[in-house]
Design an enzyme around this catalytic site. Structure first.
Site, PDB file in Angstrom:
ATOM      1  N   THR A 124     -95.621  62.009  98.290  1.00  0.00           N
ATOM      2  CA  THR A 124     -96.996  62.499  98.353  1.00  0.00           C
ATOM      3  C   THR A 124     -97.399  62.975  99.744  1.00  0.00           C
ATOM      4  O   THR A 124     -96.871  62.479 100.748  1.00  0.00           O
ATOM      5  CB  THR A 124     -97.944  61.346  97.927  1.00  0.00           C
ATOM      6  OG1 THR A 124     -99.285  61.671  98.285  1.00  0.00           O
ATOM      7  CG2 THR A 124     -97.608  60.038  98.639  1.00  0.00           C
ATOM      8  N   ASP A 125     -98.378  63.881  99.794  1.00  0.00           N
ATOM      9  CA  ASP A 125     -98.902  64.336 101.089  1.00  0.00           C
ATOM     10  C   ASP A 125     -99.673  63.231 101.815  1.00  0.00           C
ATOM     11  O   ASP A 125     -99.941  63.339 103.012  1.00  0.00           O
ATOM     12  CB  ASP A 125     -99.805  65.570 100.923  1.00  0.00           C
ATOM     13  CG  ASP A 125    -101.056  65.334 100.080  1.00  0.00           C
ATOM     14  OD1 ASP A 125    -101.158  64.272  99.420  1.00  0.00           O
ATOM     15  OD2 ASP A 125    -101.941  66.215 100.080  1.00  0.00           O
ATOM     16  N   GLU A 126     -99.999  62.147 101.081  1.00  0.00           N
ATOM     17  CA  GLU A 126    -100.789  61.080 101.705  1.00  0.00           C
ATOM     18  C   GLU A 126    -100.001  60.358 102.796  1.00  0.00           C
ATOM     19  O   GLU A 126    -100.587  59.664 103.624  1.00  0.00           O
ATOM     20  CB  GLU A 126    -101.292  60.105 100.640  1.00  0.00           C
ATOM     21  CG  GLU A 126    -102.182  60.825  99.638  1.00  0.00           C
ATOM     22  CD  GLU A 126    -102.925  59.916  98.687  1.00  0.00           C
ATOM     23  OE1 GLU A 126    -103.241  58.783  99.065  1.00  0.00           O
ATOM     24  OE2 GLU A 126    -103.191  60.370  97.562  1.00  0.00           O
ATOM     25  N   TYR A 148    -100.822  52.156  99.614  1.00  0.00           N
ATOM     26  CA  TYR A 148    -100.062  53.069  98.743  1.00  0.00           C
ATOM     27  C   TYR A 148     -99.277  54.068  99.583  1.00  0.00           C
ATOM     28  O   TYR A 148     -98.054  54.230  99.418  1.00  0.00           O
ATOM     29  CB  TYR A 148    -101.001  53.817  97.787  1.00  0.00           C
ATOM     30  CG  TYR A 148    -100.352  55.039  97.148  1.00  0.00           C
ATOM     31  CD1 TYR A 148     -99.319  54.895  96.225  1.00  0.00           C
ATOM     32  CD2 TYR A 148    -100.754  56.339  97.490  1.00  0.00           C
ATOM     33  CE1 TYR A 148     -98.702  56.012  95.657  1.00  0.00           C
ATOM     34  CE2 TYR A 148    -100.151  57.456  96.924  1.00  0.00           C
ATOM     35  CZ  TYR A 148     -99.116  57.292  96.005  1.00  0.00           C
ATOM     36  OH  TYR A 148     -98.515  58.390  95.455  1.00  0.00           O
ATOM     37  N   LYS A 152     -95.172  54.650 100.147  1.00  0.00           N
ATOM     38  CA  LYS A 152     -94.483  55.917  99.865  1.00  0.00           C
ATOM     39  C   LYS A 152     -93.792  56.427 101.135  1.00  0.00           C
ATOM     40  O   LYS A 152     -92.662  56.925 101.085  1.00  0.00           O
ATOM     41  CB  LYS A 152     -95.453  56.971  99.336  1.00  0.00           C
ATOM     42  CG  LYS A 152     -96.049  56.673  97.968  1.00  0.00           C
ATOM     43  CD  LYS A 152     -95.038  56.536  96.843  1.00  0.00           C
ATOM     44  CE  LYS A 152     -94.350  57.838  96.464  1.00  0.00           C
ATOM     45  NZ  LYS A 152     -93.503  57.665  95.248  1.00  0.00           N
TER      46      LYS A 152
HETATM   47  N1  NAD Z   1    -100.493  61.705  90.724  1.00  0.00           N
HETATM   48  C1  NAD Z   1    -100.486  62.291  91.896  1.00  0.00           C
HETATM   49  O1  NAD Z   1    -101.483  62.949  92.294  1.00  0.00           O
HETATM   50  C2  NAD Z   1     -99.278  62.240  92.806  1.00  0.00           C
HETATM   51  C3  NAD Z   1     -99.242  63.068  93.932  1.00  0.00           C
HETATM   52  C4  NAD Z   1     -98.114  63.030  94.757  1.00  0.00           C
HETATM   53  C5  NAD Z   1     -97.049  62.195  94.435  1.00  0.00           C
HETATM   54  N2  NAD Z   1     -97.118  61.387  93.345  1.00  0.00           N
HETATM   55  C6  NAD Z   1     -95.954  60.519  93.051  1.00  0.00           C
HETATM   56  O2  NAD Z   1     -95.402  60.981  91.838  1.00  0.00           O
HETATM   57  C7  NAD Z   1     -94.843  59.889  91.098  1.00  0.00           C
HETATM   58  C8  NAD Z   1     -95.424  59.856  89.705  1.00  0.00           C
HETATM   59  O3  NAD Z   1     -96.847  59.773  89.811  1.00  0.00           O
HETATM   60  P1  NAD Z   1     -97.758  59.709  88.499  1.00  0.00           P
HETATM   61  O4  NAD Z   1     -99.085  60.223  88.872  1.00  0.00           O
HETATM   62  O5  NAD Z   1     -97.033  60.278  87.345  1.00  0.00           O
HETATM   63  O6  NAD Z   1     -97.869  58.133  88.342  1.00  0.00           O
HETATM   64  P2  NAD Z   1     -98.122  57.258  87.027  1.00  0.00           P
HETATM   65  O7  NAD Z   1     -98.754  56.007  87.533  1.00  0.00           O
HETATM   66  O8  NAD Z   1     -98.794  58.062  85.992  1.00  0.00           O
HETATM   67  O9  NAD Z   1     -96.652  56.948  86.508  1.00  0.00           O
HETATM   68  C9  NAD Z   1     -95.803  56.026  87.117  1.00  0.00           C
HETATM   69  C10 NAD Z   1     -94.791  55.585  86.086  1.00  0.00           C
HETATM   70  O10 NAD Z   1     -93.887  54.663  86.718  1.00  0.00           O
HETATM   71  C11 NAD Z   1     -93.671  53.588  85.833  1.00  0.00           C
HETATM   72  N3  NAD Z   1     -93.273  52.419  86.626  1.00  0.00           N
HETATM   73  C12 NAD Z   1     -94.050  51.669  87.455  1.00  0.00           C
HETATM   74  N4  NAD Z   1     -93.321  50.670  87.981  1.00  0.00           N
HETATM   75  C13 NAD Z   1     -92.070  50.811  87.501  1.00  0.00           C
HETATM   76  C14 NAD Z   1     -90.854  50.100  87.685  1.00  0.00           C
HETATM   77  N5  NAD Z   1     -90.792  49.002  88.477  1.00  0.00           N
HETATM   78  N6  NAD Z   1     -89.749  50.520  87.057  1.00  0.00           N
HETATM   79  C15 NAD Z   1     -89.787  51.608  86.236  1.00  0.00           C
HETATM   80  N7  NAD Z   1     -90.905  52.301  85.998  1.00  0.00           N
HETATM   81  C16 NAD Z   1     -92.033  51.909  86.628  1.00  0.00           C
HETATM   82  C17 NAD Z   1     -94.982  53.402  85.097  1.00  0.00           C
HETATM   83  O11 NAD Z   1     -94.814  52.711  83.874  1.00  0.00           O
HETATM   84  C18 NAD Z   1     -95.420  54.845  84.900  1.00  0.00           C
HETATM   85  O12 NAD Z   1     -94.922  55.372  83.700  1.00  0.00           O
HETATM   86  C19 NAD Z   1     -95.129  58.636  91.937  1.00  0.00           C
HETATM   87  O13 NAD Z   1     -93.994  58.343  92.683  1.00  0.00           O
HETATM   88  C20 NAD Z   1     -96.284  59.057  92.841  1.00  0.00           C
HETATM   89  O14 NAD Z   1     -96.264  58.321  94.042  1.00  0.00           O
HETATM   90  C21 NAD Z   1     -98.206  61.387  92.513  1.00  0.00           C
END
Ligand code: NAD
Length: 335
Positions: A124-126, A148, A152
């Protein structure tokens, strides 16, 4: 690309990526490893769940023997499994460090043992922290402010160390805030939309002056796929959309799409550790051919349309006791 292991594939972004990968004939098999925490839902996979190319495994990235077996059977990995909600990290930072840092290490260590051909670590950009002016480039230092983002940033550094130390061919993507249909209603856009659809008020911190770039989830998935195919191992790729709006301007778009007005908005004092501005330079992934396709106003309209049409998908999530969080007050201090 024969066989791709997608961790977190039942989450918001992971499920879209799985659907995308299943369309390609050079992807013979996709395996989802997902713990199905409060944030993961099989429904997110829709009809893809029934694809003969898909295997779904409920399990954790912290389960070393399971991860080892799955990594051995796959030629590529996209790692999205994570605890992903900033506010939740204020009161359960330990879970964030375990899943996001140790989970990433567990996966990469298995990739090292089995010589995985390509790993994409989704971040993430964060991690850059507040960007007062200009735009953060991939080589800028990470300065996370909240647990968080710290977890990351730590996982990104673990990934890059696995490339430098062991030659594991891993790329890191750092994307802007994602949005789109079927996101968990704890995140800002769906929280606002679902509140407005229930005629409840929404809350803006400070004067709504915080600036974020908003990336449609499908654009992020196209970029992740590009990095999976063409990204150079050991490289970080920023993924933006170029929207860079204040929370106030974003709220105006959401209000309009929901048919509501500013009487539905209350202002509360800004909290501590609420980064004022995020901005990234994403010319590097542009050079790989990435172009974001979704206009923000259109994407918000599409997203609101989904929440209007699917209350049966999101209303129960708001009542799930596992998804509820205690309120943690983070009083802003000067400096
Ligand atoms: N949503 C955003 O705006 C955003 C932006 C930048 C990066 N990200 C990154 O992208 C990725 C996905 O984000 P998202 O928004 O889909 O998140 P989300 O919370 O919707 O999905 C996360 C998934 O990971 C699973 N999970 C959690 N712990 C786990 C474990 N120990 N083992 C296996 N599975 C596990 C959860 O069940 C869920 O299905 C993350 O790594 C997040 O940091 C998200």
């Amino acid at each position: 690309m024969e066989a791709v292991l997608v961790t977190g594939g039942a989450g918001f972004i992971g499920s879209r990526l799985v659907k995308r990968l299943l369309h390609f004939s050079d992807v013979r098999r996709v395996t989802v490893l997902d713990a199905l925490t409060y944030a993961g839902h099989i429904e997110n996979l829709g009809e893809a769940f029934l694809s003969p190319k898909l295997e779904f495994i409920q399990g954790s990235v912290l389960d070393g023997p399971l991860v080892d077996r799955l990594v051995r059977e796959h030629s590529a990995i996209v790692h999205l499994a994570a605890e992903s909600h900033v506010d939740r990290s204020f009161y359960e930072a330990g879970n964030f460090l375990a899943t996001n840092v140790i989970g990433t290490h567990t996966l990469l260590d298995a990739a090292r043992r089995h010589g995985t051909a390509k790993v994409v670590h989704v971040s993430t950009d964060e991690v850059y922290g507040p960007v007062v002016s200009g735009a953060a480039g991939e080589d800028d230092p990470v300065r996370p402010t909240v647990p968080y983002a710290a977890s990351k940033a730590a996982s990104d550094l673990v990934a890059l160390a696995y490339f430098r130390t062991y030659g594991v061919p891993v790329c890191v993507t750092r994307s802007a805030n994602n949005y789109g249909p079927a996101q968990h209603p704890e995140k800002m856009i769906p929280l606002f939309v679902t509140s407005l659809l229930k005629d409840a008020k929404v809350t803006l911190h400070g004067e709504g002056e915080h600036v974020r770039d908003w990336l449609h989830v499908q654009d992020n998935c196209s970029a992740i796929e590009l990095v999976l195919r063409d990204g150079r191992p050991g490289e970080v790729y920023n993924i933006g959309a170029g929207t860079n709006v204040t929370n106030r301007d974003l709220t105006a778009l959401i209000l309009k799409a929901c048919g509501a007005d500013w009487s539905s908005v209350t202002y509360v004092p800004d909290r501590r550790a609420n980064d004022l501005r995020y901005a990234m330079d994403w010319s590097k992934i542009r050079a790989l051919g990435y172009r974001p396709r979704r206009d923000l106003a259109e994407g918000i309209g599409e997203t609101v349309g989904w929440y209007r049409a699917n209350p049966g998908r999101w209303a129960p999530l708001l009542r799930n006791p596992e998804a509820l969080m205690p309120k943690v007050e983070l009083t802003k201090v000067d400096g």
